[in-house]
Design an enzyme around this catalytic site. Structure first.
Site, PDB file in Angstrom:
ATOM      1  N   LYS A 178     -16.389   2.619   3.280  1.00 33.22           N
ATOM      2  CA  LYS A 178     -15.202   3.001   2.377  1.00 33.22           C
ATOM      3  C   LYS A 178     -14.121   3.737   2.947  1.00 33.22           C
ATOM      4  O   LYS A 178     -14.385   4.828   3.197  1.00 33.22           O
ATOM      5  CB  LYS A 178     -15.907   3.808   1.033  1.00 33.22           C
ATOM      6  N   GLU A 253     -18.761  15.120   9.341  1.00 38.84           N
ATOM      7  CA  GLU A 253     -17.722  15.855  10.445  1.00 38.84           C
ATOM      8  C   GLU A 253     -16.377  16.193   9.481  1.00 38.84           C
ATOM      9  O   GLU A 253     -15.601  15.285   8.706  1.00 38.84           O
ATOM     10  CB  GLU A 253     -17.137  14.451  11.108  1.00 38.84           C
ATOM     11  N   CYS A 287      -8.232  16.391  13.031  1.00 38.14           N
ATOM     12  CA  CYS A 287      -9.087  17.476  12.945  1.00 38.14           C
ATOM     13  C   CYS A 287      -9.181  18.465  13.917  1.00 38.14           C
ATOM     14  O   CYS A 287      -9.492  19.879  13.724  1.00 38.14           O
ATOM     15  CB  CYS A 287     -10.355  17.160  12.389  1.00 38.14           C
ATOM     16  N   GLU A 391      -7.169  25.339   6.522  1.00 37.84           N
ATOM     17  CA  GLU A 391      -6.671  24.139   7.196  1.00 37.84           C
ATOM     18  C   GLU A 391      -5.474  23.763   6.788  1.00 37.84           C
ATOM     19  O   GLU A 391      -5.520  23.410   5.574  1.00 37.84           O
ATOM     20  CB  GLU A 391      -7.756  22.934   7.437  1.00 37.84           C
TER      21      GLU A 391
HETATM   22  P1  NAD Z   1     -10.791  13.882   1.989  1.00 38.66           P
HETATM   23  O1  NAD Z   1     -12.472  14.616   2.319  1.00 38.66           O
HETATM   24  O2  NAD Z   1     -10.082  13.949   0.854  1.00 38.66           O
HETATM   25  O3  NAD Z   1     -11.357  12.399   2.048  1.00 38.66           O
HETATM   26  C1  NAD Z   1     -12.087  11.483   3.086  1.00 38.66           C
HETATM   27  C2  NAD Z   1     -12.774  10.327   2.488  1.00 38.66           C
HETATM   28  O4  NAD Z   1     -13.732  10.610   1.528  1.00 38.66           O
HETATM   29  C3  NAD Z   1     -11.900   9.228   1.983  1.00 38.66           C
HETATM   30  O5  NAD Z   1     -12.500   7.919   2.162  1.00 38.66           O
HETATM   31  C4  NAD Z   1     -12.079   9.704   0.361  1.00 38.66           C
HETATM   32  O6  NAD Z   1     -11.673   8.415  -0.422  1.00 38.66           O
HETATM   33  C5  NAD Z   1     -13.595  10.006   0.266  1.00 38.66           C
HETATM   34  N1  NAD Z   1     -13.931  10.842  -0.875  1.00 38.66           N
HETATM   35  C6  NAD Z   1     -13.174  11.731  -1.431  1.00 38.66           C
HETATM   36  N2  NAD Z   1     -13.963  12.343  -2.402  1.00 38.66           N
HETATM   37  C7  NAD Z   1     -15.222  11.535  -2.574  1.00 38.66           C
HETATM   38  C8  NAD Z   1     -16.421  11.729  -2.984  1.00 38.66           C
HETATM   39  N3  NAD Z   1     -16.431  12.531  -4.325  1.00 38.66           N
HETATM   40  N4  NAD Z   1     -17.417  11.323  -2.683  1.00 38.66           N
HETATM   41  C9  NAD Z   1     -17.479  10.371  -1.642  1.00 38.66           C
HETATM   42  N5  NAD Z   1     -16.349  10.066  -1.018  1.00 38.66           N
HETATM   43  C10 NAD Z   1     -15.211  10.696  -1.298  1.00 38.66           C
HETATM   44  O7  NAD Z   1     -10.395  13.957   3.353  1.00 38.66           O
HETATM   45  P2  NAD Z   1      -8.863  13.375   3.912  1.00 38.66           P
HETATM   46  O8  NAD Z   1      -7.913  14.207   3.142  1.00 38.66           O
HETATM   47  O9  NAD Z   1      -9.073  11.742   3.880  1.00 38.66           O
HETATM   48  O10 NAD Z   1      -9.079  13.612   5.332  1.00 38.66           O
HETATM   49  C11 NAD Z   1      -8.569  15.046   6.099  1.00 38.66           C
HETATM   50  C12 NAD Z   1      -9.791  16.009   6.055  1.00 38.66           C
HETATM   51  O11 NAD Z   1     -10.665  15.344   7.065  1.00 38.66           O
HETATM   52  C13 NAD Z   1      -9.559  16.878   6.954  1.00 38.66           C
HETATM   53  O12 NAD Z   1     -10.038  18.083   6.471  1.00 38.66           O
HETATM   54  C14 NAD Z   1      -9.819  16.691   8.439  1.00 38.66           C
HETATM   55  O13 NAD Z   1     -10.042  18.087   9.187  1.00 38.66           O
HETATM   56  C15 NAD Z   1     -11.032  16.061   8.188  1.00 38.66           C
HETATM   57  N6  NAD Z   1     -11.424  15.152   9.493  1.00 38.66           N
HETATM   58  C16 NAD Z   1     -12.526  15.704  10.093  1.00 38.66           C
HETATM   59  C17 NAD Z   1     -12.531  14.875  11.440  1.00 38.66           C
HETATM   60  C18 NAD Z   1     -13.988  15.267  12.123  1.00 38.66           C
HETATM   61  O14 NAD Z   1     -14.139  14.628  12.926  1.00 38.66           O
HETATM   62  N7  NAD Z   1     -14.340  16.500  12.189  1.00 38.66           N
HETATM   63  C19 NAD Z   1     -11.825  14.010  11.893  1.00 38.66           C
HETATM   64  C20 NAD Z   1     -10.873  13.569  10.889  1.00 38.66           C
HETATM   65  C21 NAD Z   1     -10.586  14.368   9.855  1.00 38.66           C
END
Ligand code: NAD
Length: 487
Positions: A178, A253, A287, A391
Site C-alpha cells: 500500500k 522505520e 527521514c 520533525e
Molecule cells: P505517514 O505515517 O502519514 O504515512 C505513511 C504510510 O502509512 C502511507 O502509505 C499512509 O497512507 C499509511 N498510513 C497512514 N495511516 C495509516 C494507518 N492508520 N494504518 C495503516 N497505514 C496508514 O507518513 P508520511 O507523511 O507518508 O511520511 C513521512 C514520514 O515518514 C516522516 O515522519 C519520515 O521521517 C518518515 N520516513 C521514515 C523513513 C525511515 O526509513 N525511517 C524513511 C522515509 C520516511
C-alpha cells in the site's frame, strides 16, 4: 481545484490484473497545484481480494529456489532500469522532487534494491551446533512467513516501496503493498512490468488508497502475519495498537530529528556542501535529513556565514528543470505546516538568516500555485523549541553553537528521536567516542547518506523498531526453526 486536461487514472493490481475501484482520490501535481491523477480509494473489500491472491500464490512462489527468485528479481531490475527516464519523470511530477534527484537517486536505488536482494538471497547460511555427549546435531532452517503487508510513505516513493518488496519476495513471501495515496504512480508503473519479469500472478499485489482505510484494513487482516511500515511515528503507534490483537511481526522505520555535530577541527570545505545537502536534498523531505546543526563556538560565525551564503545559491523552481536544486513540497498542507515552524521560531526570538519570510521566491508562471519554499536557515533557537524537538520534514535547518564534546552529546541526544547523526572532525579518537555515545541508529562521520545495504538500517527511540538490510531483512521476512537430530 481544477482538473488538468488528461487525468491519469490508476487501478489496483490484484492477482496479476489491473482492477478498477468504485471510488477514487484526487492526487495533485505539487509543482502546479493541479489534480493530475486519480488514485483508487480502496478499502476492506479490495484488501481482502489482494490478500486472497497473495495467499493463493504463496505455495508456488515459496517453493521456488532462491536462484529462480533471484533471476526474476534481476529481470525486474533490468526492466525498471530500461524505463528509468519514464519512472524518473513520473516520480518528479507526482512527488515534486527535482528530476535530477529522481534520475540519480530514487529510480537507480529502486533498481538496485531488486539487484541487491537478488544477490544477497543467494548467500545466507544457517546455524548448526553439535552436542556430542547427547549424540545430537542442532541446526536452524528458515522459511518465508506468508503474506507480507508493506506500507510506504510519499517522500521516496518507489525507492522505499522496493526496499520492502525486494527482500520480501526474494525470501519467498508474497505481498500486498500500500503506497502513499499522495505518490502512487511509480508503484502502478512497476506493476505493468511484473508479468514480463516473470513474477507469477498474485506474488505482488498493490492496493492504492488512504492509510486510515486501505492501510488499516491491511494492518488488521488476520491472514497478514507481518507488516513492514515506513512513515511517521504517530502512524506507527496506531499500527502497533491495531495489530496487537493479532501479535503481528512489525518492522517500523519512522521519523527523525537528526543532528550534525561540527567540531572546530572539521574540514569545512567538505562539511559545508555536505551539510547543505543533508539539510535540503529532496526539499528536506528525507527521514535522514539534518535539522539540528551544532557548531563548535570557535568556528560558529565562520560556518554560519559560509553556510548561509551557499544556501542562498540553491535554486528553487520547476522540478523538471535540470538546473533546479529544490522542487516542490508534497502538499499545500505540508507546506503550511513547515512554514508554521519558521513563524514559531521567529515568535520565540530566533533569527531566520535566509529563506522563508526573508528572501523572495521568484517562480515560473506555471508554478506559482505549486508548493514551493526557499531553503531556510534559523539561528539562535533554544533546544526546547519545537523547531529543535519536532520533525519538520522540509527545507528548514537550525544552527546553534556548542562548547564541549560532553555538552554536545547530551544536547544531540535530548530529543525523542534517534535515527541518524553526522559528526564532523579530523580527530579519529573523538569520532569514535562521540559515535558510540550518540543515541542514533546510524552515525555518519565526515560524510552523509553513504549506505552499504548489507548493514543494518533503522532508528532508536521514537525513530523505529527493528532494522532493515541484508541480514536484518532476511531475518524479518523469514521464520526460523531449530531442528534437533539424535543419531
Ligand atoms: P505517514 O505515517 O502519514 O504515512 C505513511 C504510510 O502509512 C502511507 O502509505 C499512509 O497512507 C499509511 N498510513 C497512514 N495511516 C495509516 C494507518 N492508520 N494504518 C495503516 N497505514 C496508514 O507518513 P508520511 O507523511 O507518508 O511520511 C513521512 C514520514 O515518514 C516522516 O515522519 C519520515 O521521517 C518518515 N520516513 C521514515 C523513513 C525511515 O526509513 N525511517 C524513511 C522515509 C520516511
Amino acid at each position: 481545484m481544477a482538473h488538468s486536461k488528461a487525468v491519469l487514472v490508476l487501478e489496483n493490481f490484484i492477482a496479476g490484473n489491473f482492477v478498477p475501484c468504485s471510488s477514487y482520490i484526487d492526487s495533485y501535481n505539487p509543482s502546479t497545484g493541479d489534480v493530475y491523477c486519480r488514485v483508487p480509494d480502496s478499502g476492506k473489500e479490495e484488501v481482502e481480494a489482494a490478500v486472497k491472491a497473495a495467499k493463493n500464490a504463496f505455495p508456488i512462489w515459496s517453493s521456488k529456489s532462491p536462484l529462480e527468485r533471484s533471476q526474476i528479481l534481476n529481470k525486474l531490475a533490468d526492466l525498471i532500469e530500461h524505463d528509468l527516464e519514464a519512472f524518473a519523470q513520473a516520480e518528479s511530477k507526482d512527488q515534486g522532487k527535482t528530476i535530477t534527484f529522481a534520475r540519480t537517486v530514487d529510480i537507480p536505488r529502486a533498481v538496485y534494491n531488486f539487484r541487491f536482494f537478488a544477490s544477497s538471497i543467494l548467500h545466507h547460511t544457517t546455524e548448526c551446533t553439535e552436542m556430542a555427549t547427547m549424540g545430537c546435531v542442532h541446526y536452524t532452517s528458515r522459511a518465508p512467513v506468508g503474506v507480507a503487508g508493506l506500507i510506504s510513505p510519499w517522500n521516496l516513493p518507489l525507492y522505499l516501496l522496493t526496499w520492502k518488496i525486494a527482500p520480501a519476495i526474494a525470501c519467498g513471501n508474497t505481498v500486498v503493498a500500500k503506497p502513499s495515496e499522495m505518490t502512487s504512480v511509480t508503484a502502478w508503473m512497476m506493476c505493468k512490468l511484473l508479468e514480463k519479469a516473470g513474477v507469477p500472478h498474485g506474488v505482488v499485489n498493490v492496493v492504492f488508497g488512504m492509510g486510515t482505510k486501505a492501510g488499516e484494513a491491511l494492518v488488521c487482516h488476520p491472514d497478514v502475519p507481518l507488516i513492514s511500515f515506513t512513515g511517521s511515528t504517530l502512524t506507527a503507534q496506531r499500527i502497533t495498537e491495531k495489530s496487537a490483537p493479532h501479535c503481528k511481526r512489525l518492522s517500523l522505520e519512522l521519523g527523525g530529528k537528526n543532528p550534525a555535530i561540527i567540531f572546530d577541527d572539521a574540514d569545512l570545505a567538505q562539511c559545508i556542501p555536505t551539510t547543505l545537502r543533508s539539510s535540503f536534498a529532496n526539499q528536506g523531505e528525507i527521514c535522514l535529513c539534518t535539522s539540528r546543526i551544532f557548531v563548535q563556538r570557535g568556528i560558529y560565525s565562520e560556518f554560519l556565514k559560509r553556510f548561509v551564503a551557499e544556501a542562498k545559491k540553491w535554486k528553487v523552481g520547476n522540478p523538471s528543470d535540470p538546473t533546479v536544486d529544490v522542487g516542490a513540497l508534497i502538499s499545500k498542507e505540508h507546506l503550511e505546516k513547515v512554514r508554521s515552524y519558521v513563524k514559531k521560531a521567529q515568535a520565540e526570538g530566533a533569527r531566520v538568516l535566509c529563506g522563508e519570510g526573508v528572501d523572495s521566491l521568484a517562480l515560473p508562471a506555471g508554478n506559482r500555485k505549486g508548493y514551493f519554499m526557499l531553503p531556510t536557515v534559523i539561528a539562535e533557537v533554544k533546544d526546547e523549541s519545537c523547531c529543535m524537538q519536532e520533525e519538520i520534514f522540509g527545507p528548514v535547518t537550525c544552527v546553534v553553537a556548542f562548547d564541549t564534546e560532553e555538552e554536545v552529546i547530551e544536547r544531540a541526544n535530548s530529543v525523542k528521536y534517534g535515527l541518524a547523526a553526522t559528526v564532523w572532525s579530523s580527530n579519529v579518537g573523538r569520532v569514535h567516542r562521540v559515535a558510540k555515545r550518540l543515541q542514533s541508529g546510524l552515525v555518519w562521520t565526515n560524510c552523509w547518506l553513504v549506505r552499504d545495504l548489507n548493514l543494518p538500517f533503522g532508528g532508536m527511540k521514537a525513530s523505529g523498531v527493528g532494522r532493515e538490510g541484508a541480514k536484518d531483512s532476511y531475518e524479518f521476512f523469514t521464520e526460523v526453526k531449530t531442528i534437533t537430530i539424535k543419531h
